[in-house]
Scaffold this motif. Structure first.
Motif, PDB file in Angstrom:
ATOM      1  N   LYS A  65       0.431  -1.082  -0.026  1.00 30.49           N
ATOM      2  CA  LYS A  65       0.184  -0.108   0.074  1.00 30.49           C
ATOM      3  C   LYS A  65       1.229   1.459  -0.353  1.00 30.49           C
ATOM      4  N   VAL A  66       2.135   1.553   0.823  1.00 31.74           N
ATOM      5  CA  VAL A  66       3.152   2.366   0.906  1.00 31.74           C
ATOM      6  C   VAL A  66       3.529   2.561  -0.614  1.00 31.74           C
ATOM      7  N   GLN A  69       0.985   4.648  -3.005  1.00 37.12           N
ATOM      8  CA  GLN A  69       1.203   5.806  -2.510  1.00 37.12           C
ATOM      9  C   GLN A  69       3.093   6.313  -2.816  1.00 37.12           C
ATOM     10  N   CYS A  70       3.643   5.946  -3.561  1.00 33.82           N
ATOM     11  CA  CYS A  70       4.906   6.580  -3.506  1.00 33.82           C
ATOM     12  C   CYS A  70       5.381   7.082  -4.892  1.00 33.82           C
ATOM     13  N   MET A  72       3.183   8.915  -6.292  1.00 32.17           N
ATOM     14  CA  MET A  72       2.924  10.208  -6.656  1.00 32.17           C
ATOM     15  C   MET A  72       3.508  11.173  -6.167  1.00 32.17           C
ATOM     16  N   SER A  82       3.070  18.411  -4.529  1.00 34.93           N
ATOM     17  CA  SER A  82       2.323  16.410  -4.214  1.00 34.93           C
ATOM     18  C   SER A  82       3.323  16.052  -2.692  1.00 34.93           C
ATOM     19  N   ASP A  85       1.097  16.908  -0.315  1.00 31.08           N
ATOM     20  CA  ASP A  85      -0.177  16.117   0.332  1.00 31.08           C
ATOM     21  C   ASP A  85       0.423  14.680   0.071  1.00 31.08           C
ATOM     22  N   PHE A  86       1.449  13.753  -0.337  1.00 32.03           N
ATOM     23  CA  PHE A  86       1.860  12.823   0.191  1.00 32.03           C
ATOM     24  C   PHE A  86       1.829  12.081   1.627  1.00 32.03           C
ATOM     25  N   ASN A  89      -1.249  13.051   3.486  1.00 32.99           N
ATOM     26  CA  ASN A  89      -2.265  12.236   3.707  1.00 32.99           C
ATOM     27  C   ASN A  89      -1.792  10.969   4.492  1.00 32.99           C
ATOM     28  N   SER A  90      -0.220  10.510   4.417  1.00 32.63           N
ATOM     29  CA  SER A  90       0.353   9.619   5.102  1.00 32.63           C
ATOM     30  C   SER A  90      -0.178   9.162   6.545  1.00 32.63           C
ATOM     31  N   VAL A  93      -3.417   9.259   7.382  1.00 33.35           N
ATOM     32  CA  VAL A  93      -4.095   7.813   6.953  1.00 33.35           C
ATOM     33  C   VAL A  93      -3.699   6.623   8.490  1.00 33.35           C
ATOM     34  N   CYS A 102       3.250   5.860  11.749  1.00 31.68           N
ATOM     35  CA  CYS A 102       3.447   4.550  10.175  1.00 31.68           C
ATOM     36  C   CYS A 102       3.956   3.116  11.230  1.00 31.68           C
TER      37      CYS A 102
END
Length: 196
Positions: A65-66, A69-70, A72, A82, A85-86, A89-90, A93, A102
């Motif tokens: 999943k990570v 996400q990476c 982007m 970007s 957001d990364f 967003n992390s 979550v 994490c």
């Protein structure tokens, strides 16, 4: 002859991940995993071997999943928005699904981090994020945006530390404004030509 139990592996791993993430490996009993996944003990044993096997499968699931996400921030046109957001967003979550940090980092501070089967997976998961950050920085350097006095490796390590530090800040009373200001300070150092 009994038919094997059928289940959606993705759904089961999502449930197991959340159970391990919120409770930690040691406190997460097999019964908690049975309740979370809907599988019987025997199904867990048959499919994953044991609790350790299910934990490793959940950890690999999280890493996948990570990794998605990476992507982007690995695009050649990814910009600081970007990156922001990364990062945020992390953190979102982590707050909404996990206990606010994490899963890889939490596990890295647990006794399981010494396990010869788990340690390489933790290292690989963290390295995946740092590699994506390094790719982002290299692309920014090609555009003349990255601080030439720093290396992409050191910049990626710094951003990785900042990401996890922001998670800690959020969990200990820091406001969104505090988090954004802290990130701004880092970005101004790493990307002085573009600012924040």
């Amino acid at each position: 002859m009994a038919r094997p139990v059928e289940f959606d592996r993705e759904t089961v791993l999502d449930a197991a991940l959340l159970a391990f993430w919120k409770s930690g490996y040691a406190a997460c009993s097999l019964q908690m995993l049975v309740d979370a996944t809907g599988l019987s003990r025997q199904s867990i044993y048959n499919t994953f071997g044991d609790k350790d096997g299910l934990f490793l499968a959940a950890l690999d699931h999280y890493r996948a999943k990570v990794s998605i996400q990476c992507e982007m921030i690995e695009a050649s046109d990814a910009d600081q928005n970007s990156l922001r957001d990364f990062i945020f967003n992390s953190i979102s979550v982590q707050q909404n699904l996990g206990p606010g940090a994490c899963f890889i980092v939490i596990t890295a501070f647990s006794p399981q981090a010494c396990d010869a089967k788990i340690k390489p997976a933790l290292d690989a998961g963290a390295q995946r994020v740092r590699s994506a950050l390094k790719t982002f920085i290299r692309n920014a350097a090609l555009r003349g945006e990255f601080n030439p006095q720093l290396s992409p490796e050191s910049g990626a390590a710094h951003l990785y530390a900042v990401m996890n530090g922001l998670s800690a800040l959020a969990q200990t009373g820091g406001s969104k404004e505090h988090m954004e200001t802290a990130l701004d300070l880092s970005l101004q150092t790493l990307f002085p030509k573009t600012g924040s």
